[in-house]
Scaffold this motif. Sequence first.
Motif, PDB file in Angstrom:
ATOM      1  N   LYS A 268      39.763  49.588  29.853  1.00  0.00           N
ATOM      2  CA  LYS A 268      39.201  49.381  28.568  1.00  0.00           C
ATOM      3  C   LYS A 268      40.635  48.233  28.183  1.00  0.00           C
ATOM      4  CE  LYS A 268      40.560  54.295  28.993  1.00  0.00           C
ATOM      5  NZ  LYS A 268      41.313  55.811  28.968  1.00  0.00           N
ATOM      6  N   GLY A 269      40.356  48.245  26.586  1.00  0.00           N
ATOM      7  CA  GLY A 269      41.014  47.048  26.036  1.00  0.00           C
ATOM      8  C   GLY A 269      42.448  47.647  25.676  1.00  0.00           C
ATOM      9  N   ASN A 270      42.520  49.226  26.359  1.00  0.00           N
ATOM     10  CA  ASN A 270      44.213  49.468  25.672  1.00  0.00           C
ATOM     11  C   ASN A 270      44.996  49.274  26.811  1.00  0.00           C
ATOM     12  OD1 ASN A 270      45.967  50.980  24.827  1.00  0.00           O
ATOM     13  ND2 ASN A 270      45.367  52.746  24.510  1.00  0.00           N
ATOM     14  N   ALA A 271      45.741  48.244  26.018  1.00  0.00           N
ATOM     15  CA  ALA A 271      47.127  47.472  27.133  1.00  0.00           C
ATOM     16  C   ALA A 271      47.476  48.918  27.673  1.00  0.00           C
ATOM     17  CB  ALA A 271      47.779  46.223  26.252  1.00  0.00           C
ATOM     18  N   LYS A 272      48.089  49.813  26.938  1.00  0.00           N
ATOM     19  CA  LYS A 272      48.586  50.504  27.496  1.00  0.00           C
ATOM     20  C   LYS A 272      48.795  51.488  28.324  1.00  0.00           C
ATOM     21  CE  LYS A 272      51.320  51.910  22.866  1.00  0.00           C
ATOM     22  NZ  LYS A 272      50.496  51.949  21.681  1.00  0.00           N
ATOM     23  N   GLU A 273      47.294  51.929  28.610  1.00  0.00           N
ATOM     24  CA  GLU A 273      47.271  52.583  29.786  1.00  0.00           C
ATOM     25  C   GLU A 273      46.177  51.921  30.943  1.00  0.00           C
ATOM     26  OE1 GLU A 273      43.620  55.802  28.854  1.00  0.00           O
ATOM     27  OE2 GLU A 273      44.512  55.225  27.060  1.00  0.00           O
ATOM     28  N   GLY A 274      46.335  50.509  30.788  1.00  0.00           N
ATOM     29  CA  GLY A 274      45.300  49.901  32.109  1.00  0.00           C
ATOM     30  C   GLY A 274      46.565  48.986  32.403  1.00  0.00           C
ATOM     31  N   TYR A 275      45.514  47.336  33.332  1.00  0.00           N
ATOM     32  CA  TYR A 275      46.502  46.662  33.744  1.00  0.00           C
ATOM     33  C   TYR A 275      46.916  45.658  32.798  1.00  0.00           C
ATOM     34  CZ  TYR A 275      45.464  49.769  37.491  1.00  0.00           C
ATOM     35  OH  TYR A 275      45.027  50.417  39.000  1.00  0.00           O
ATOM     36  N   ASP A 277      48.827  44.160  30.616  1.00  0.00           N
ATOM     37  CA  ASP A 277      49.929  43.675  30.468  1.00  0.00           C
ATOM     38  C   ASP A 277      51.010  43.873  31.364  1.00  0.00           C
ATOM     39  OD1 ASP A 277      49.481  43.461  27.803  1.00  0.00           O
ATOM     40  OD2 ASP A 277      51.012  45.012  27.228  1.00  0.00           O
ATOM     41  N   ALA A 278      50.503  44.219  32.057  1.00  0.00           N
ATOM     42  CA  ALA A 278      50.754  43.995  34.282  1.00  0.00           C
ATOM     43  C   ALA A 278      51.263  42.756  35.079  1.00  0.00           C
ATOM     44  CB  ALA A 278      50.517  44.905  35.279  1.00  0.00           C
ATOM     45  N   HIS A 279      50.651  42.254  34.530  1.00  0.00           N
ATOM     46  CA  HIS A 279      50.796  40.590  35.166  1.00  0.00           C
ATOM     47  C   HIS A 279      50.648  39.451  34.197  1.00  0.00           C
ATOM     48  CE1 HIS A 279      50.795  37.504  38.710  1.00  0.00           C
ATOM     49  NE2 HIS A 279      49.597  37.359  38.332  1.00  0.00           N
ATOM     50  N   GLU A 280      50.014  37.941  34.372  1.00  0.00           N
ATOM     51  CA  GLU A 280      49.871  37.068  34.064  1.00  0.00           C
ATOM     52  C   GLU A 280      48.835  36.559  33.983  1.00  0.00           C
ATOM     53  OE1 GLU A 280      52.020  33.906  31.989  1.00  0.00           O
ATOM     54  OE2 GLU A 280      53.660  34.919  30.931  1.00  0.00           O
ATOM     55  N   TRP A 281      47.588  37.287  33.677  1.00  0.00           N
ATOM     56  CA  TRP A 281      46.283  37.845  35.162  1.00  0.00           C
ATOM     57  C   TRP A 281      45.911  36.078  34.023  1.00  0.00           C
ATOM     58  CZ3 TRP A 281      45.860  41.110  37.540  1.00  0.00           C
ATOM     59  CH2 TRP A 281      46.500  42.224  37.675  1.00  0.00           C
ATOM     60  N   ASP A 282      44.834  35.367  35.255  1.00  0.00           N
ATOM     61  CA  ASP A 282      44.214  33.638  34.781  1.00  0.00           C
ATOM     62  C   ASP A 282      43.001  33.909  34.384  1.00  0.00           C
ATOM     63  OD1 ASP A 282      45.987  32.892  37.224  1.00  0.00           O
ATOM     64  OD2 ASP A 282      45.991  31.752  36.570  1.00  0.00           O
ATOM     65  N   ALA A 283      42.743  35.382  34.439  1.00  0.00           N
ATOM     66  CA  ALA A 283      40.936  35.862  33.491  1.00  0.00           C
ATOM     67  C   ALA A 283      41.637  36.981  33.267  1.00  0.00           C
ATOM     68  CB  ALA A 283      39.557  34.741  34.936  1.00  0.00           C
ATOM     69  N   VAL A 284      40.347  37.494  32.411  1.00  0.00           N
ATOM     70  CA  VAL A 284      40.744  38.550  32.429  1.00  0.00           C
ATOM     71  C   VAL A 284      39.287  39.100  31.477  1.00  0.00           C
ATOM     72  CG1 VAL A 284      41.269  41.383  31.038  1.00  0.00           C
ATOM     73  CG2 VAL A 284      42.772  39.500  32.064  1.00  0.00           C
ATOM     74  N   GLU A 285      37.975  39.831  32.368  1.00  0.00           N
ATOM     75  CA  GLU A 285      37.483  40.874  31.769  1.00  0.00           C
ATOM     76  C   GLU A 285      37.701  42.076  31.257  1.00  0.00           C
ATOM     77  OE1 GLU A 285      34.541  39.989  30.858  1.00  0.00           O
ATOM     78  OE2 GLU A 285      34.710  37.544  31.315  1.00  0.00           O
ATOM     79  N   ILE A 286      37.194  42.564  30.018  1.00  0.00           N
ATOM     80  CA  ILE A 286      37.420  44.424  30.462  1.00  0.00           C
ATOM     81  C   ILE A 286      36.030  44.644  29.790  1.00  0.00           C
ATOM     82  CG2 ILE A 286      38.380  45.810  28.243  1.00  0.00           C
ATOM     83  CD1 ILE A 286      40.087  43.557  27.681  1.00  0.00           C
ATOM     84  N   MET A 305      31.968  41.574  36.687  1.00  0.00           N
ATOM     85  CA  MET A 305      32.583  41.102  38.217  1.00  0.00           C
ATOM     86  C   MET A 305      31.572  39.548  38.828  1.00  0.00           C
ATOM     87  SD  MET A 305      31.439  43.992  40.101  1.00  0.00           S
ATOM     88  CE  MET A 305      31.176  43.273  42.017  1.00  0.00           C
ATOM     89  N   ARG A 306      30.558  38.431  37.697  1.00  0.00           N
ATOM     90  CA  ARG A 306      30.112  37.518  37.549  1.00  0.00           C
ATOM     91  C   ARG A 306      30.453  36.407  36.969  1.00  0.00           C
ATOM     92  NH1 ARG A 306      25.383  36.243  39.812  1.00  0.00           N
ATOM     93  NH2 ARG A 306      23.586  38.438  40.760  1.00  0.00           N
ATOM     94  N   GLN A 307      31.021  36.943  35.333  1.00  0.00           N
ATOM     95  CA  GLN A 307      32.315  35.932  35.098  1.00  0.00           C
ATOM     96  C   GLN A 307      33.408  36.144  36.022  1.00  0.00           C
ATOM     97  OE1 GLN A 307      30.078  34.498  33.046  1.00  0.00           O
ATOM     98  NE2 GLN A 307      31.550  34.918  31.397  1.00  0.00           N
ATOM     99  N   LEU A 308      34.316  36.512  36.444  1.00  0.00           N
ATOM    100  CA  LEU A 308      35.401  37.003  37.434  1.00  0.00           C
ATOM    101  C   LEU A 308      35.704  35.803  38.030  1.00  0.00           C
ATOM    102  CD1 LEU A 308      37.394  39.823  36.611  1.00  0.00           C
ATOM    103  CD2 LEU A 308      37.792  37.659  35.540  1.00  0.00           C
ATOM    104  N   ASP A 309      34.152  35.856  39.584  1.00  0.00           N
ATOM    105  CA  ASP A 309      33.737  35.142  40.416  1.00  0.00           C
ATOM    106  C   ASP A 309      33.740  34.136  40.031  1.00  0.00           C
ATOM    107  OD1 ASP A 309      33.202  35.193  43.204  1.00  0.00           O
ATOM    108  OD2 ASP A 309      31.526  35.272  43.082  1.00  0.00           O
ATOM    109  N   ALA A 310      33.288  33.049  39.080  1.00  0.00           N
ATOM    110  CA  ALA A 310      32.971  31.767  38.559  1.00  0.00           C
ATOM    111  C   ALA A 310      34.141  31.085  37.855  1.00  0.00           C
ATOM    112  CB  ALA A 310      31.991  31.808  37.912  1.00  0.00           C
TER     113      ALA A 310
END
Length: 342
Positions: A268-275, A277-286, A305-310
């Motif tokens: 989900k895009g909702n940061a409270k429930e998901g991950y 905000d848990a880290h300074e991610w280099d890339a995020v796909e929701i 998955m493809r976007q993150l892989d690339a």
Amino acid sequence: MPITQVIDAPLDEEREAITAAAEALRNGEVVAIPTETVYGLAADAFDEVALAKVFEVKERPTLDPLIVHIGIKKDLNSVATIPDDIREVVKELTTEFWPGPLTLVLPRNPAIPDLVTSGLDTVAVRMPNHSVMKAICKEVGPLAAPSANRFGRISPTSASAVLDELEGRIPLIIDGGACHNGVESTIIHVEAGEKRPQFRLLRAGPVTKEELQKFGKVIKSGRVTDEKLAAPGQLPSHYSPETKFVLVEDIKNFVFEDGVKYGLLAYKGNAKEGYVDAHEWDAVEILSPGKGKLTEAAVRLFYSMRQLDASGVDVIVAEPVSETGIGVAIMDRLRRAAAEKD
Ligand code: AMP
Ligand code: MG
């Protein structure tokens, strides 16, 4: 290396693409075609030379059987031999779910080549719910079509993803836009059962266990007595990005290493429930940027998955989704993407 041609199939103007695909298939070629689940790499199901090309192009082991796609119900009889004790339930299932993302494993018609079934006594068959694929099947006849990716990798849900996978390996891709379901079909093996028909769930997909239970008893694929039937296609590692992929049940227990770039596949895009905000991610796909819709997450799963892989990250961390409805299929794909390769 052949040049891969991409032909557009815009809504209401699909004829040119259908004719070109049908001609190539009749000439013994393989063609990537959109379906409502993922893009398929199709070949005439009765043309052994064309079938061999499918395995070669995908680098797929021949012990992994293919699904046969039909455009009209009466073609089921040229693919399968339906015994009397399941005739009624097969009729019910095909009336309810076809055309659609439900694949039935049934006793084969002897005319189906061994390459399609990996020499099993059964054949997997479905009628796809995509106007282009259906029209091509009607013109050419039954088409064997696995997903149009190299073996073990992420299934393609757009023509550009097929190009990434198979450019230079196949002559033709039909571009029908993004796939509506986004994950592969549900596969069940249909048996008569003692009291009610019995469906062994071989792969979770868009048609859910709850929907199937109206027509028979759904059992897990584990309880298999016939070893031959259990063997093919049930590979634990599948749908894998090239980047290391981990499914993290609880981010609080996950140890981030210094100097490692992490990407997040969030539900989900909702940061409270998901991950998020848990880290300074280099890339995020929701997967479902709103409150979280599983059908939307399924559509975006392989694309994300493809976007993150690339994206150049070292590790992809996946957040679990709720395991209900099509969420069962999403979690199945995430677990297999995370499974160790041999
Ligand atoms: P794909 O074509 O890549 O979507 O995968 C097709 C999958 O269908 C295989 O990997 C098997 O898991 C399954 N399948 C096809 N034919 C059979 C069969 N006769 N018995 C059991 N599973 C089958
Ligand atoms: Mg596949």
